[in-house]
Scaffold this active site. Structure first.
Site, PDB file in Angstrom:
ATOM      1  N   GLY A 172      38.164  33.418  44.733  1.00  0.00           N
ATOM      2  CA  GLY A 172      39.381  33.552  43.932  1.00  0.00           C
ATOM      3  C   GLY A 172      39.400  34.702  42.955  1.00  0.00           C
ATOM      4  O   GLY A 172      39.867  34.516  41.830  1.00  0.00           O
ATOM      5  N   GLY A 173      38.955  35.880  43.332  1.00  0.00           N
ATOM      6  CA  GLY A 173      39.125  37.043  42.458  1.00  0.00           C
ATOM      7  C   GLY A 173      40.520  37.614  42.626  1.00  0.00           C
ATOM      8  O   GLY A 173      40.765  38.480  43.465  1.00  0.00           O
ATOM      9  N   HIS A 174      41.466  37.088  41.847  1.00  0.00           N
ATOM     10  CA  HIS A 174      42.856  37.560  41.931  1.00  0.00           C
ATOM     11  C   HIS A 174      43.668  36.968  40.797  1.00  0.00           C
ATOM     12  O   HIS A 174      43.188  36.106  40.057  1.00  0.00           O
ATOM     13  CB  HIS A 174      43.486  37.182  43.286  1.00  0.00           C
ATOM     14  CG  HIS A 174      43.354  35.732  43.647  1.00  0.00           C
ATOM     15  ND1 HIS A 174      43.973  34.732  42.956  1.00  0.00           N
ATOM     16  CD2 HIS A 174      42.629  35.123  44.626  1.00  0.00           C
ATOM     17  CE1 HIS A 174      43.668  33.573  43.500  1.00  0.00           C
ATOM     18  NE2 HIS A 174      42.828  33.779  44.510  1.00  0.00           N
ATOM     19  N   ALA A 175      44.907  37.445  40.676  1.00  0.00           N
ATOM     20  CA  ALA A 175      45.873  36.855  39.741  1.00  0.00           C
ATOM     21  C   ALA A 175      47.131  36.519  40.533  1.00  0.00           C
ATOM     22  O   ALA A 175      47.316  37.003  41.654  1.00  0.00           O
ATOM     23  CB  ALA A 175      46.203  37.854  38.629  1.00  0.00           C
ATOM     24  N   ARG A 227      41.530  35.522  37.745  1.00  0.00           N
ATOM     25  CA  ARG A 227      40.564  34.418  37.714  1.00  0.00           C
ATOM     26  C   ARG A 227      39.634  34.440  38.913  1.00  0.00           C
ATOM     27  O   ARG A 227      40.010  34.794  40.020  1.00  0.00           O
ATOM     28  CB  ARG A 227      41.302  33.086  37.590  1.00  0.00           C
ATOM     29  CG  ARG A 227      42.208  32.733  38.757  1.00  0.00           C
ATOM     30  CD  ARG A 227      41.590  31.580  39.477  1.00  0.00           C
ATOM     31  NE  ARG A 227      42.432  30.893  40.406  1.00  0.00           N
ATOM     32  CZ  ARG A 227      42.073  30.706  41.669  1.00  0.00           C
ATOM     33  NH1 ARG A 227      40.980  31.235  42.161  1.00  0.00           N
ATOM     34  NH2 ARG A 227      42.844  30.005  42.468  1.00  0.00           N
TER      35      ARG A 227
END
Ligand code: TYD
Length: 132
Positions: A47-50, A95
């Protein structure tokens, strides 16, 4: 709204405890989608993103993991390790999730259906958007 830890109702019972999440009541949105992350190999990150508009609520249904949030200015790490509280994450927080314990299960409730167009997957682009 800010990201925040939300305590959930806990019905203690010698037969086994029970906790509840009702949309609009316990968390500030209507639940449109639920998904869960499980069987995470040791050391993996998810989940490395916004999200541009999506809100979500993350619960460690089993085991533990860290959710690391960045609002463009500061980074905060939340260690989730109980099924009777969770983390509310509004839109526009970068996040990622890490330090998953063996057999952990992350439940994620979201206020929208899956839409790849709502993701920001590049951290530099996220910083550009947040900082105007
Ligand atoms: P992604 O959101 O990138 O996972 P994470 O944030 O945990 O790293 O999603 C991984 C893949 O799963 C991606 O190809 C899209 C797909 N997916 C769906 O089809 N529907 C969903 O509801 C979600 C959350 C993901």
């Amino acid at each position: 709204m800010e990201a925040s830890i939300v305590q959930l109702k806990k019905i203690l019972d010698p037969r086994g405890n029970l906790s509840i999440i009702e949309g609009e009541m316990d968390i500030p949105f209507t639940i449109q989608r639920a998904y869960w992350i499980y069987d995470v190999p040791g050391g993996e990150t998810r989940g490395g993103h916004a999200y541009k508009t999506l809100h979500e609520f993350i619960v460690a249904l089993s085991g533990s993991f860290d959710v690391v949030l960045n609002n463009g200015e500061q980074e905060t790490r939340y260690h989730l390790n109980r099924s009777y509280y969770g983390l509310y994450v509004p839109q526009m927080y970068w996040r990622h999730m890490e330090n998953f314990s063996t057999n952990s299960v992350a439940l994620i409730l979201a206020n929208q259906e899956y839409d790849e167009g709502d993701y920001i997957r590049d951290f530099d682009k996220f910083k550009e958007v947040v900082n105007g």
